[in-house]
Design an enzyme around this catalytic site. Structure first.
Site, PDB file in Angstrom:
ATOM      1  CB  SER A 109      -0.898  -0.002   1.239  1.00 21.08           C
ATOM      2  OG  SER A 109      -1.559   1.235   1.394  1.00 21.08           O
ATOM      3  CE1 TYR A 134      -6.255   4.968  -1.849  1.00 21.38           C
ATOM      4  CE2 TYR A 134      -4.541   4.413  -0.267  1.00 21.38           C
ATOM      5  CZ  TYR A 134      -5.827   4.261  -0.743  1.00 21.38           C
ATOM      6  OH  TYR A 134      -6.690   3.396  -0.129  1.00 21.38           O
ATOM      7  CB  THR A 160      -7.099   2.436  -4.665  1.00 26.68           C
ATOM      8  OG1 THR A 160      -6.353   1.250  -4.379  1.00 26.68           O
ATOM      9  CG2 THR A 160      -8.375   2.427  -3.849  1.00 26.68           C
ATOM     10  CE  LYS A 249      -8.219  -3.380  -3.390  1.00 23.52           C
ATOM     11  NZ  LYS A 249      -9.153  -2.533  -2.642  1.00 23.52           N
ATOM     12  CG  HIS A 273     -11.900   0.364   0.168  1.00 29.07           C
ATOM     13  ND1 HIS A 273     -11.139   0.987  -0.789  1.00 29.07           N
ATOM     14  CD2 HIS A 273     -11.141   0.403   1.301  1.00 29.07           C
ATOM     15  CE1 HIS A 273      -9.994   1.397  -0.262  1.00 29.07           C
ATOM     16  NE2 HIS A 273      -9.984   1.048   1.007  1.00 29.07           N
TER      17      HIS A 273
END
Length: 376
Positions: A109, A134, A160, A249, A273
């Site tokens: 992440s 992100y 995402t 995603k 999520h």
């Protein structure tokens, strides 16, 4: 030593071991957790329709899949989970190594508590590492992070797209679950009630967001730097600047699945999520088959949200999913027993998948199809 036979056993042990602030970040969903319940209920509602006398044998089931030209031993991915170091020291590294040992990809992440470079340098070099991105308000900073992932040989980028704002996760709001931790009397008392976790944190240091500048005087506040209002033009920019596989995603409808395909996505993840964003959003399993039919074979369709058993993963595979991503499941394992717990969760999933396929009458993933399930 306790015996752990399923993911729920690990969940219960994680709830005992972790202080409230940590478990309330890990486990609950948004608002009334309607979507969390629907994720589980939809998986339960799908029934198997086994075929018999097909020569299946537990030890001969082939669970392998090929993703982006590389073989995976199981149709699973350890998905991206932020703040994992809150549950166990160096959890990102532990999860990466568990994935490598199981022969499946691991997704780091942006909000990891170990850096892009540290995980790449210290984890098993045989593993497949992907990076979840992100986007930041500063495009140059985003480009720099992308370059870091490239230089560290991450094989794919995961964009995402279901976080234009954070979901209202009420348990975390009440408990103040954010990094850096801000101590108060209630947290200190809770830490005292969980001495093993507290001692680990004291010995290893408070976890922090490792991919960003950070110091005790000027802690990096992620929310101030994230670009929330992203659009398809941002995906186009990312596709232009990354020529390895790109995964989108957070897809929740056919229309967006088709747009992602047409914009150059190599794969999509049908996901709400894990019920942590929009409460009331439908379960990915309700829309999975329709999305698979719509996009055809040009894009790999993956799925997450709510999977706790290998038999549930088999249901998704029978509906056309290429693989299933795990989030909370492996976090329960690492929160309860460290990397050994996460590795055991993967073994449990593998065993349950093998048993389900043996009893269904399917020797290989490609033999799974809609004829083996009802209620989808």
């Amino acid at each position: 030593m306790r015996t752990f036979v399923n993911t729920e056993d690990y969940r219960r042990e994680a709830s005992r071991r972790l202080p409230r602030i940590a478990f309330d970040y890990l486990d609950p969903g948004a608002e009334d957790e309607i979507t969390c319940r629907m994720n589980r209920e939809q998986l339960a509602a799908i029934q198997f329709q086994p075929r018999v006398l097909r020569g299946t044998s537990l030890g001969e089931i082939d669970l392998s899949v090929e993703t982006f030209g590389k073989a995976s031993r199981l149709p699973l991915v350890i998905g991206p989970t932020g703040f994992a170091g809150l549950f166990w020291p160096n959890a990102d590294l532990g999860l990466a190594d568990c994935a490598a040992a199981a022969g499946i990809p691991f997704v780091l992440s942006t909000a990891s508590t170990m850096s892009i470079e540290d995980v790449a340098r210290r984890s098993n070099p045989a593993g497949s590492r992907w990076f979840q991105l992100y986007l930041l308000k500063d495009q140059a900073a985003t480009a720099a992070m992308l370059q870091r992932a490239w230089d560290a040989d991450y094989e794919a980028i995961v964009l995402t797209v279901d976080t234009p704002c954070a979901g209202k996760r009420e348990a975390s709001i009440r408990g103040g679950a954010r990094l850096p931790l801000h101590l108060d009397a209630r947290k200190i008392l809770d830490f005292a009630r969980h001495p093993l976790w507290t001692i680990q944190m004291l010995l290893n240091g408070e976890p922090h967001l490792a991919n960003f500048p950070y110091s005790r005087k000027t802690p990096f506040i992620m929310e101030e730097h994230l670009k929330r209002g992203i659009g398809w033009d941002d995906m186009a920019w990312l596709r232009k600047n990354w020529d390895r596989p790109l995964i989108v995603k957070g897809i929740q409808c056919v229309e967006d699945a088709l747009l992602a395909r047409d914009m150059g996505a190599d794969a999509i993840v049908v996901s709400n999520h894990g019920g942590r964003q929009l409460d009331g959003a439908q379960s990915p399993m309700r829309i999975l088959a329709e999305i698979v039919r719509a996009v055809g074979s040009t894009v790999k369709v993956m799925i997450d949200s709510g999977f706790r058993r290998g038999s549930e993963a088999v249901k998704a595979l029978a509906m056309g999913a290429h693989c299933v991503w795990l989030g909370r499941a492996t976090l329960y394992g690492i929160a309860a027993r460290g990397p050994a717990g996460a590795a055991d969760v993967l073994k449990i999933f593998e065993d349950e998948m093998r048993r389900a396929m043996t009893l269904l009458g399917a020797n290989k993933i490609k033999e799974l199809d809609g004829s083996l399930i009802k209620g989808a």
